[in-house]
Every structure is written in structure tokens, then in C-alpha cells.
Motif scaffolding. Structure first.
Motif, mmCIF file in Angstrom:
data_model
loop_
_atom_site.group_PDB
_atom_site.id
_atom_site.type_symbol
_atom_site.label_atom_id
_atom_site.label_comp_id
_atom_site.label_asym_id
_atom_site.label_seq_id
_atom_site.Cartn_x
_atom_site.Cartn_y
_atom_site.Cartn_z
ATOM 1 N N ILE A 212 0.823 -1.210 0.000
ATOM 2 C CA ILE A 212 0.000 0.000 0.000
ATOM 3 C C ILE A 212 0.858 1.263 0.000
ATOM 4 O O ILE A 212 0.520 2.257 -0.640
ATOM 5 N N SER A 213 2.006 1.224 0.674
ATOM 6 C CA SER A 213 2.869 2.403 0.728
ATOM 7 C C SER A 213 3.448 2.715 -0.645
ATOM 8 O O SER A 213 3.412 3.866 -1.112
ATOM 9 N N VAL A 214 3.990 1.702 -1.299
ATOM 10 C CA VAL A 214 4.623 1.918 -2.601
ATOM 11 C C VAL A 214 3.579 2.264 -3.659
ATOM 12 O O VAL A 214 3.783 3.182 -4.467
ATOM 13 N N LEU A 215 2.444 1.540 -3.669
ATOM 14 C CA LEU A 215 1.398 1.847 -4.643
ATOM 15 C C LEU A 215 0.880 3.272 -4.484
ATOM 16 O O LEU A 215 0.645 3.985 -5.479
ATOM 17 N N SER A 216 0.702 3.720 -3.229
ATOM 18 C CA SER A 216 0.202 5.076 -2.978
ATOM 19 C C SER A 216 1.184 6.128 -3.472
ATOM 20 O O SER A 216 0.787 7.134 -4.077
ATOM 21 N N ALA A 217 2.472 5.908 -3.198
ATOM 22 C CA ALA A 217 3.485 6.883 -3.591
ATOM 23 C C ALA A 217 3.652 6.946 -5.098
ATOM 24 O O ALA A 217 3.665 8.025 -5.700
ATOM 25 N N GLY A 229 -1.675 4.081 -16.551
ATOM 26 C CA GLY A 229 -2.835 3.415 -15.973
ATOM 27 C C GLY A 229 -2.471 2.598 -14.758
ATOM 28 O O GLY A 229 -1.315 2.574 -14.300
ATOM 29 N N ASP A 230 -3.466 1.853 -14.240
ATOM 30 C CA ASP A 230 -3.240 1.043 -13.043
ATOM 31 C C ASP A 230 -2.180 -0.037 -13.267
ATOM 32 O O ASP A 230 -1.386 -0.335 -12.367
ATOM 33 N N ASP A 231 -2.173 -0.629 -14.458
ATOM 34 C CA ASP A 231 -1.218 -1.706 -14.728
ATOM 35 C C ASP A 231 0.224 -1.198 -14.704
ATOM 36 O O ASP A 231 1.112 -1.858 -14.158
ATOM 37 N N GLN A 232 0.454 -0.020 -15.305
ATOM 38 C CA GLN A 232 1.807 0.541 -15.312
ATOM 39 C C GLN A 232 2.278 0.874 -13.886
ATOM 40 O O GLN A 232 3.417 0.586 -13.502
ATOM 41 N N ILE A 233 1.363 1.485 -13.123
ATOM 42 C CA ILE A 233 1.690 1.812 -11.721
ATOM 43 C C ILE A 233 2.001 0.541 -10.943
ATOM 44 O O ILE A 233 2.940 0.481 -10.136
ATOM 45 N N MET A 234 1.223 -0.501 -11.213
ATOM 46 C CA MET A 234 1.397 -1.775 -10.517
ATOM 47 C C MET A 234 2.777 -2.372 -10.799
ATOM 48 O O MET A 234 3.491 -2.790 -9.870
ATOM 49 N N TRP A 235 3.203 -2.405 -12.068
ATOM 50 C CA TRP A 235 4.482 -3.030 -12.416
ATOM 51 C C TRP A 235 5.670 -2.220 -11.906
ATOM 52 O O TRP A 235 6.686 -2.793 -11.491
ATOM 53 N N ILE A 236 5.539 -0.910 -11.918
ATOM 54 C CA ILE A 236 6.606 -0.076 -11.331
ATOM 55 C C ILE A 236 6.744 -0.398 -9.845
ATOM 56 O O ILE A 236 7.850 -0.531 -9.312
ATOM 57 N N SER A 237 5.603 -0.540 -9.186
ATOM 58 C CA SER A 237 5.609 -0.856 -7.747
ATOM 59 C C SER A 237 6.239 -2.212 -7.479
ATOM 60 O O SER A 237 6.988 -2.387 -6.505
ATOM 61 N N VAL A 238 5.945 -3.204 -8.323
ATOM 62 C CA VAL A 238 6.501 -4.546 -8.150
ATOM 63 C C VAL A 238 8.025 -4.514 -8.226
ATOM 64 O O VAL A 238 8.726 -5.142 -7.409
ATOM 65 N N VAL A 239 8.570 -3.778 -9.198
ATOM 66 C CA VAL A 239 10.023 -3.670 -9.344
ATOM 67 C C VAL A 239 10.640 -3.044 -8.081
ATOM 68 O O VAL A 239 11.662 -3.513 -7.559
#
Length: 755
Positions: A212-217, A229-239
Motif C-alpha cells: 500500500i505504501s509503494v502503490l500510494s506513492a 494506468g493502473d497496470d503501469q503503476i502496478m508493475w513499477i511498484s513490483v520492481v
């Protein structure tokens, strides 16, 4: 004076060691008890200095730890301003006064729970400097006999760091609670279950916090790059998450020093932006200090106000890390950094966001980024991402701590614990748990993608831990601190009731993602219960089938058994008596080394055992000894080479100190002949040890036990023991790995237990 049937004359002297890092030779003589019973194996060792509390550290060290703690403990609670307002107003702000009501709730939640409960009350309930759910449980086990594993010994309570110094007043209620916990088996099981549940929820918190911290930031980049979009934000967060878990191996100290400057800048920045928004937009939000705005908020919004408590509660995420991570630092350092920097900064940040939202009610979903002045937007975005990465560190470190505690107390499968600091024993890294957390974080991030449903899951995990901590704290207040009952009632009706209301609110969102931490908790608690159940049953079997003294004498007098000059360290979990594995060995290998030491590694329900009180011996026969090695759940295991040297030196000290059976002590002074005979026996025993070391060295013997359910057992017991427990046992680290025993000098004896 006679105590427990032991007279002063029965207490021989023994040479002690006086070093936390290794053996440094003779430092003086202390006394231990000598027991007549073969089943009572340990003894009392008094220390002149005992365990030095972390609070006695020099001020310079305390300040250093306070700085380190900023980079480890507060990332979670410090980044909560990123997502709290969007959680409170998921459907937007419907009434301008709702902002003041929400702000008042946030302010008093932080003051009541964050500051009063955790910083000033819960931190005082530490277990010799260690915190977390299991620290509270061990504290209760030590004061009342609530442990389900029958390895307790009366002498354990006399270890210097074991003793409880409590007030003597209001004993009646404390005694009643102590008696209830000791005499009710159901209460013991419930206490253990709740402890495991709290531990599982903390681990779940350690998974959800980074997500939640990384996704929010990272989501803040949409203010400048609308095409993402959400998918791009998600993959950046995963890395980012994967990289975060790779740095854990460097240890809390290095991570803390690396992250502390960044988070310090973060706290100063959000405080300054909060002041800026407060002055520019609406300084009238200071009225939220009046709690009447909370009452008006509930009267106006009713059901919606109650549901919004789930979002309000997110301002407290990370408070549990203050307690769980205290073992990595110390209490004073946590209190200093909390009161001087962390809580003032986040309170100012919330007041600033509220002031901004009073003028821009449509920006609730992006309150943090929308309220940032444009000239500093990009620097704050970069800082927010870095702070969010660091935020994960608090619960990751707390998870390492609480897993180590549960392993030591027999409630979690064996894992490798790496101590990353020579100066501070509480700073650890657990590779298996780190990998588990990383995989779980990636899975949760890919599954949720956004912070809205993730916030629902996050709230349930955190609020469960808060309520469990409060329940345990009330028990500690009544049974150990013997607090005035009116203060206990006041705590329950204010902080306890508030947390219960938060729990009821977050459970409302169970279907909308809230089920995730509960499913994870069920899996973790099941693993812990299975391991604890199998471990207890195995121990109880060994206790019931231990080798009697008569059987041992018969074995040792057998002329067919060949004695070879060497020292054998026979490792066994059993503290009372000798494991049945020994008879299995003798039946198959009719040879014994000349010196045999049955070594039991025992974890006490305390955080640390001073080295000078760690080794206790009992002679069984000539050349045969029992040794109980007592560790606290926070102690680092000694390197095997150092362990061997200390054990042998302490064994010799034990022999010199009068361990051997002699004539009546009262006649010894007048009978020179008896004293001479005794001295000769001492020299003979020490010579036997020296010869064994010189010729054969040290060998290790260990049981390789298979556990199966006994015939006639029910289907559930057979399934738990034969499949679940044995599967866990095969897939975790083996004892020789945990203790660092060299394989070239290790012999394993196979045996099957029907339990």
C-alpha cells in the motif's frame, strides 16, 4: 538456611565467565545449587552484574539509535498521510464540516493510541528490552505457568534477567488472574492461540505495508503523467518492492543509517507543507481539537461516519512497529524520535491537508499530492516514493523479530537467523522470511493493483494486532504491574473501546478485500499450531520414556560396551533426564566415548540469558554429565568453536567447584583424608576430560527422530502428525544447521516415536 530441600552446605562453588562475546577465563567464584534428585537438572547461578538493560546505554548510543530508528521504525506511520484522506472520503466530501470531524478523529486517534498507548504505556510492557506479541506472551508465561511445553524448572526464575520486580500492593486480583491462567487448560490454549493470531497478523501487516505504501506513492505520478494506468503503476511498484527486499540482507543498522536522512527530510517536509497549507487555506481547522466535532460528525453522517472509521484508522498504521521493533533499538531512543520529530510532523501534515480540503473539497482522493505547492511537487514526489520504500522497513524488521521469538518458544518451524550487528543483538535478518514476504508482496500487489481494496485488507490486519495487544496489556496491568483497577477500567473504556469500534468498522469491508489478511492468518496460525502440537507431543513422549538412572548405570557397567578416549556431546531437546535416543544408540553401536555430555539447548521465556548463567551442569556418573544451555529468545547462538571451548572450560570449572559426590560437608574440614580423596577424584575427572580432548577430540551425537501417530489415534491426529507435522519437519532447517554442528564430526541415530 534450607531452601527447596537444599542446604547451604550442598552448594559448591564454580568458576564463572564474564564476557558477552566469548570466554575470557576466570572472573571469580559464584555458587550453584547441588541437587539430589536426578530429575532436577539445572541450578541457580547468581550474577553480580546481571543483564544490563538497553536503557542504561550511554546517551551517545541512545541518540545514535534514535537516528537509526527514524529510518527503520517510522516509515509506515510516516507515509500514512499519502492515503488516509482518500480512505476516509472514498466517495468525496459531502459536507464541509465533515473535514473537521475527520481531522478531530485523526488527531485524537494519534494522541490516544499512537502516543499514550504505544509510546508511553505499551513500550513499558517490554520484555527486558524486547517487544511484540510474543514478548508479551513470554512475559505472562514467566509470571504465570501458562506454557504448554513441560520444560519449566523452578531454578529458571532465578536467572537475573528472569526476575520480575513488581509492586506488592493489590495482590488479590493479580493472584486470582494468575491462578486462573495456571489452572485453566482452556485459558492456556486460548492465550497461545491469540498470541499466534497476533503474530500471524503482524506478518500479514509486513506483507501489506510495502504494497500500500509503494502503490500510494507511485500513484502520485498520475498528476503529471495522465497516460499511466493502473497496470503501469502496478508493475513499477513490483520492481521497487523486489529491490527493497534485496537490501534487507545488509542489516538493520546499515539500512537504518541509509534511510534515516531521507525520512528525516520527509518528516520536516510534510510538516512544513502542512504549516504552509494551514496558513494559506484555512487556519480555522485548529477548531478540530475540540472533540465536539466528532460528536457532530457522527450525528450528521451516522452509518457513513462509522464506516469511515476504517479510513481514519489508517493514520495509525505502523504504531505496532514502535513496540515490535524496540528490540532493534531501545525504549528511550524510540520515545525521543517519536515525540520530537515523528508525531508532531504527521499531525501538522494532517492539519495542512484538512485546511486544503476545506477549500478544495473535490480533491479528497488525491489530497496529499493536490495539496503540495507546485514548485516542490516533483521533489516531494521523489521523496514520497523513497519514503514509501522505507516505510516497508518498519514491518519487515518487526516481522523478523517476532518470527525469531516464536521460533525460540517452539511455536514456529526452525529458520536461519542472521545477526547483522555486533553491537546490538536485536538487529537480525531471516532469509526464508524475507523471501516469503517478497513473494507475498508481489502477489498481493498484482492481485489488488490499486490502494482502495488494499486499504480495506490493510486495516483489518493492523486493527486485529492493536486489539490483541490491548488484551495482553490489560492482563499485564492486572497480573504483573498490579495497576489500580480504576486505571485499568479507564484504559479499557477509552483506548480499548476505541480500538473495538475501529475493528467493527474495518470488518464491514470484509468482502471488499478485508478477507485477505484473515485468510493469510488462518494459513500461518495453522502452520504454527501444527508445529507447536508436534513439538509438544514429541517432547512429552521423550519425557515419559526417558532413561532412568538405574537403566543408565546398567548400561555403563556393561563390559561389552567399549570406551574410546574422546568427548561426545549428545544433543537432546529433553531437559529433565536422558533421551530414549541414547538406548537406541547403545543397542546398535556398543561403544561409548570416555566423556559423555548430554546437552539440552533450552529457550527460556525471557529475551536474554547472561553468559555467566547460561551453562549449568550435573554429574550423572564418572565421565557422564548433563548440561542445560539456556538461551533467551533474543540471544544469538554462539559460534560452534567458541561454544565448544566455553562448554569444556565450564565443565572443568564445575568439576573443580565440588560437583563430585563426597562425604558429608560438615566433617570435611576436620577430616583431611576425605578432602585429599576428593581432590584426587577431581584431578582424575579433569584428567579424563583433558585426555579425551587430546586423543579423540569432540564428537557430536544427535537423534534423527521420526514421529508417527500411535495406533488407535483418531483420523485428525494421524493427519496432523503423519502428514502436516512431518512435512514441515522435512522442509525446514535441521537442528545441526541451526546449531552450526560440523557434519564431519556428527553421528545421527534414527528412532521412531509413536505419540
Amino acid at each position: 538456611m534450607e531452601e527447596d530441600g537444599i542446604t547451604e552446605g550442598d552448594r559448591p562453588k564454580v568458576v564463572e565467565v564474564d564476557s558477552a562475546d566469548g570466554y575470557e577465563g576466570d572472573k571469580g567464584l559464584r555458587k550453584i545449587n547441588k541437587f539430589d534428585s536426578f530429575d532436577i537438572e539445572t541450578a541457580r547461578l547468581k550474577s553480580d552484574h546481571g543483564y544490563s538493560s538497553n536503557q542504561n546505554l550511554a546517551w551517545m548510543m541512545t541518540l545514535k539509535l534514535a537516528i537509526q530508528s527514524i529510518g527503520v521504525v517510522y516509515g509506515d506511520i510516516g507515509t500514512s498521510p499519502l492515503y488516509v484522506m482518500s480512505g476516509v472520503f472514498p466517495d468525496g466530501i459531502k459536507h464541509e464540516e465533515d473535514v473537521l470531524g475527520a481531522l478531530s478523529l485523526i488527531f485524537y486517534s494519534i494522541v490516544l493510541i499512537g502516543l499514550i498507548k504505544y509510546v508511553f504505556v505499551v513500550l513499558s510492557a517490554n520484555d527486558n528490552g524486547d517487544g511484540g506479541t510474543f514478548a508479551l506472551y513470554s512475559l505472562m508465561c514467566r509470571y504465570a505457568k501458562t506454557s504448554l511445553i513441560p520444560s519449566q524448572q523452578a531454578e529458571d526464575k532465578e536467572v537475573s534477567s528472569y526476575r520480575l520486580e513488581v509492586p506488592s500492593r493489590r495482590l488479590q486480583l493479580a493472584s486470582a488472574m494468575k491462578s486462573f491462567l495456571e489452572n485453566s487448560k482452556a485459558a492456556k490454549y486460548l492465550l497461545l492461540f491469540v498470541t499466534m493470531l497476533g503474530t500471524a497478523m503482524v506478518i500479514g501487516d509486513g506483507i501489506l505495508t510495502p504494497c500500500i505504501s509503494v502503490l500510494s506513492a507511485v500513484g502520485g505520478i498520475r498528476k503529471a503523467a495522465h497516460s499511466l494506468g493502473d497496470d503501469q503503476i502496478m508493475w513499477i511498484s513490483v520492481v521497487i518492492l523486489i529491490l527493497l527486499f534485496q537490501v534487507q540482507r545488509f542489516g538493520t543498522r546499515k539500512v537504518g543509517y541509509s534511510f534515516a536522512p531521507i525520512l528525516s527530510v520527509w518528516f520536516f517536509s510534510i510538516a512544513l507543507i502542512g504549516i504552509y497549507n494551514f496558513v494559506k487555506h484555512d487556519s480555522g481547522v485548529i477548531k478540530a481539537i475540540n472533540p465536539l466535532y466528532i460528536v457532530r460528525h457522527f450525528m450528521r453522517n451516522k452509518m457513513e461516519a462509522w464506516i469511515s472509521l476504517g479510513g481514519i484508522f489508517l493514520c495509525l498504521t505502523g504504531s505496532e512497529a514502535l513496540f515490535a521493533d524496540v528490540g532493534h533499538f531501545n525504549i528511550l531512543s524510540i520515545r525521543l524520535s517519536s515525540c520530537l520529530l515523528v508525531f508532531p510532523s504527521i499531525i501538522l501534515a494532517y492539519f495542512g491537508q484538512a485546511a486544503y480540503l476545506r477549500k478544495h473539497t473535490g480533491d479528497a482522493a488525491t489530497a496529499f499530492y493536490s495539496s503540495i505547492p507546485k514548485p516542490v511537487y516533483w521533489p516531494m514526489f521523489v521523496l514520497a516514493v523513497m519514503a514509501a520504500i522505507i516505510a516497508s522497513q518498519a514491518m519487515i524488521s518487526a516481522t523478523f523479530t517476532i518470527v525469531k521469538q516464536s521460533v525460540a518458544l517452539g511455536c514456529f518451524p526452525r529458520v536461519k537467523v542472521v545477526h547483522t550487528s555486533k553491537d546490538h543483538e536485536g538487529q537480525i535478518y531471516i532469509p526464508e522470511i524475507n523471501t516469503l514476504l517478497m513473494l507475498a508482496c508481489v502477489g498481493v500487489t498484482l492481485g489488488f493493483k490499486t490502494t482502495l481494496q488494499l486499504g480495506n485488507a490493510y486495516g483489518i490486519a493492523v486493527v486485529f494486532v492493536f486489539n490483541i495487544t490491548s488484551i495482553f496489556l490489560v492482563i499485564v496491568m492486572v497480573m504483573i504491574w498490579k495497576t489500580n483497577i480504576l486505571l485499568v477500567i479507564l484504559y479499557s473504556l477509552t483506548i480499548g473501546l476505541t480500538e473495538f469500534l475501529f475493528l467493527s468498522s474495518v470488518l464491514y469491508k470484509f468482502i471488499d478485500g478485508g478477507y485477505v489478511p484473515l485468510v493469510f492468518a488462518v494459513v500461518m496460525v495453522t502452520i504454527m499450531l501444527v508445529w507447536n502440537y508436534g513439538y509438544r507431543k514429541k517432547y512429552e513422549y521423550e519425557l515419559e520414556n526417558k532413561v532412568s538412572r538405574e537403566a543408565l548405570v546398567t548400561i555403563m557397567s556393561d563390559t561389552n560396551i567399549h570406551r574410546v578416549p574422546a568427548v561426545t556431546l549428545f544433543y537432546t531437546d529433553l531437559v529433565h533426564g536422558i533421551s530414549p535416543v541414547f538406548t537406541q544408540y547403545v543397542a546398535n553401536v556398543p561403544a561409548l566415548n570416555s566423556v559423555l555430555v548430554f546437552v539440552s539447548i533450552k529457550s527460556l521465556t525471557i529475551s536474554r540469558v547472561p553468559l555467566e548463567e547460561r551453562f549449568v551442569f550435573r554429574q550423572v556418573e564418572s565421565g557422564i554429565y548433563r548440561c542445560v544451555v539456556r538461551y533467551g529468545y533474543r540471544d544469538a547462538k554462539m559460534e560452534q568453536q567458541s561454544f565448544e571451548k566455553v562448554l569444556i572450560d565450564r565443565l572443568k570449572d564445575f568439576i573443580r567447584g565440588g560437583a563430585l559426590p563426597i562425604a558429608d560437608q560438615q566433617g570435611e574440614a576436620s577430616d583431611h583424608g576425605i578432602a585429599m580423596v576428593h581432590e584426587e577424584r577431581v584431578q582424575r575427572e579433569i584428567g579424563l576430560v583433558d585426555e579425551a580432548i587430546k586423543i579423540g577430540g569432540i564428537m557430536y551425537l544427535m537423534g534423527q527422530s521420526e514421529v508417527i501417530a500411535s495406533s488407535g489415534s483418531g483420523c485428525s491426529k494421524r493427519f496432523v502428525i503423519n502428514y502436516l507435522y512431518n512435512w514441515l519437519k522435512r522442509n525446514v532447517r535441521q537442528q545441526e544447521e541451526v546449531f552450526g554442528i560440523p557434519h564431519k564430526r556428527l553421528l545421527k541415530v534414527g528412532i521412531t516415536y509413536e505419540i
